[in-house]
Design an enzyme around this catalytic site. Structure first.
Site, PDB file in Angstrom:
ATOM      1  N   ARG A 149       0.865  -1.310   0.105  1.00 56.13           N
ATOM      2  CA  ARG A 149       0.001   0.018  -0.032  1.00 56.13           C
ATOM      3  C   ARG A 149       0.738   1.248  -0.014  1.00 56.13           C
ATOM      4  O   ARG A 149       0.480   2.294   0.586  1.00 56.13           O
ATOM      5  CB  ARG A 149      -0.860   0.265   1.252  1.00 56.13           C
ATOM      6  CG  ARG A 149      -1.999  -1.222   1.062  1.00 56.13           C
ATOM      7  CD  ARG A 149      -2.959  -0.901   0.099  1.00 56.13           C
ATOM      8  NE  ARG A 149      -3.690  -2.129  -0.175  1.00 56.13           N
ATOM      9  CZ  ARG A 149      -3.755  -3.244  -0.718  1.00 56.13           C
ATOM     10  NH1 ARG A 149      -2.408  -3.351  -1.754  1.00 56.13           N
ATOM     11  NH2 ARG A 149      -4.436  -4.227  -0.911  1.00 56.13           N
ATOM     12  N   GLU A 154      -4.732   3.820   6.297  1.00 57.09           N
ATOM     13  CA  GLU A 154      -4.509   3.656   4.799  1.00 57.09           C
ATOM     14  C   GLU A 154      -5.094   4.657   4.005  1.00 57.09           C
ATOM     15  O   GLU A 154      -4.645   5.232   2.985  1.00 57.09           O
ATOM     16  CB  GLU A 154      -5.413   2.289   4.142  1.00 57.09           C
ATOM     17  CG  GLU A 154      -5.046   2.141   2.708  1.00 57.09           C
ATOM     18  CD  GLU A 154      -5.534   0.560   2.127  1.00 57.09           C
ATOM     19  OE1 GLU A 154      -6.097   0.414   1.168  1.00 57.09           O
ATOM     20  OE2 GLU A 154      -5.563  -0.234   3.125  1.00 57.09           O
ATOM     21  N   SER A 193     -11.166   0.950   2.301  1.00 58.06           N
ATOM     22  CA  SER A 193     -10.522   0.438   3.316  1.00 58.06           C
ATOM     23  C   SER A 193      -9.883   1.316   4.330  1.00 58.06           C
ATOM     24  O   SER A 193      -8.946   2.231   3.526  1.00 58.06           O
ATOM     25  CB  SER A 193      -9.386  -0.525   3.207  1.00 58.06           C
ATOM     26  OG  SER A 193     -10.243  -1.836   2.736  1.00 58.06           O
TER      27      SER A 193
END
Length: 307
Positions: free
Chosen positions: A179, A298, A228
């Site tokens: 990520r 995130e 998310s």
């Protein structure tokens, strides 16, 4: 909040600028959460050359931020001091396929890139169908879903530096990790090329339908959300940790942890950016207390907070 209007000075310093400059432009409607204050200046470049010209002539002391479709973003209520750049789909959203390669501008939706690949019988990019962002965000965050990530298919990306120079990055140059990528944060990605593998169109379409069904049945995609919220810790799932800490359905003001998928925060209708971020920090604290594991955001959070 209203910032000093610097748009006229920027226009005067850049007589050949072709893109649009807007002062004190609200950003709430540009984010999926529908929250946040204004940008001091919002710039929409006409093309890559216009972006390079703007960055080359922009005073170094002015901060620069990039916003895509705002699917993975909290803009704080005080707004953003400096310049926010938004690449338009019209100028940076083209996608095309040739052989087993798909080329895309970074304002193209991930879903559109998957569709372009499928139409050309190119497999391996079905996972992009389930990511609600743009290619620019996918490059910056190594976006992934359903067991695949951007790093698995990227050939190279191009971008413009803060000094207006153009750069090309190979897959290795991107320094992808989970990520995230290791490219200088000041680089604004403008295009990318991806390689898949020729496959049966019906197989590709079936996989894309699986991805979409998973999203519709497991995620609150029809809510005002940001995708998310936290990265999955090594060997664990963020949602399981959040659920175990008793946070499913937890509320702060107009923000709520989704009942459907507790790694999603939602704006129930009247949340502020402060509500959503505070809820996220409350979840992090409860998970740390319950499991000893620290969750990491995130979702990107930018701007000035308001108490």
């Amino acid at each position: 909040m209203t910032f000093p209007d610097i748009a006229p000075d920027l226009k005067a310093a850049m007589p050949d600028l072709r893109g649009r400059l807007l002062a004190n432009q609200s950003l709430a409607e540009l984010t999926w959460f529908r929250v946040g204050g204004p940008a001091q200046v919002l710039f929409t470049p006409s093309d890559e050359d216009d972006l390079a010209y703007f960055l080359k002539n922009l005073p170094n002391e002015l901060p620069v931020y990039v916003v895509g479709v705002g699917s993975n973003l909290i803009v704080r209520d005080g707004g953003i001091l400096g310049v926010v750049i938004r690449l338009s789909p019209r100028a940076f959203g083209e996608t095309r396929a040739e052989g087993d390669v798909v080329s895309a501008g970074t304002a193209a939706l991930d879903k559109r890139v998957a569709e372009t690949a499928a139409s050309a019988a190119i497999g391996g990019m079905e996972f992009l169908f389930g990511i609600p962002g743009t290619i620019g965000g996918a490059l910056r965050m190594n976006a992934g879903a359903n067991g695949s990530e951007t790093k698995d298919v990227l050939i190279e990306a191009t971008g413009i530096g803060r000094d207006g120079t153009k750069h090309t990055f190979t897959n290795a140059d991107m320094k992808f990790v989970y990520r995230n990528s290791g490219v200088d944060p000041s680089i604004i990605f403008t295009s990318a090329r991806f390689r898949g593998a020729i496959a049966a169109p019906e197989t590709i379409r079936a996989r894309m339908e699986e991805v979409q069904t998973h999203r519709e049945t497991a995620q609150p995609i029809r809510e005002k959300t940001g995708g998310s919220t936290f990265k999955n810790p090594p060997g664990n799932s963020a949602w399981k940790l959040i659920d175990a800490a008793g946070c499913r359905g937890l509320r702060v003001g107009g923000a709520q942890v989704s009942e459907m998928h507790c790694n999603f925060l939602i704006n129930t209708g009247n949340a502020t950016g402060h509500d959503i971020e505070t809820l996220g920090e409350t979840v992090r604290a409860r998970v740390k207390e319950n499991s000893g594991i620290e969750l990491h955001w995130e979702i990107k959070r930018i701007g000035i907070g308001q108490s």
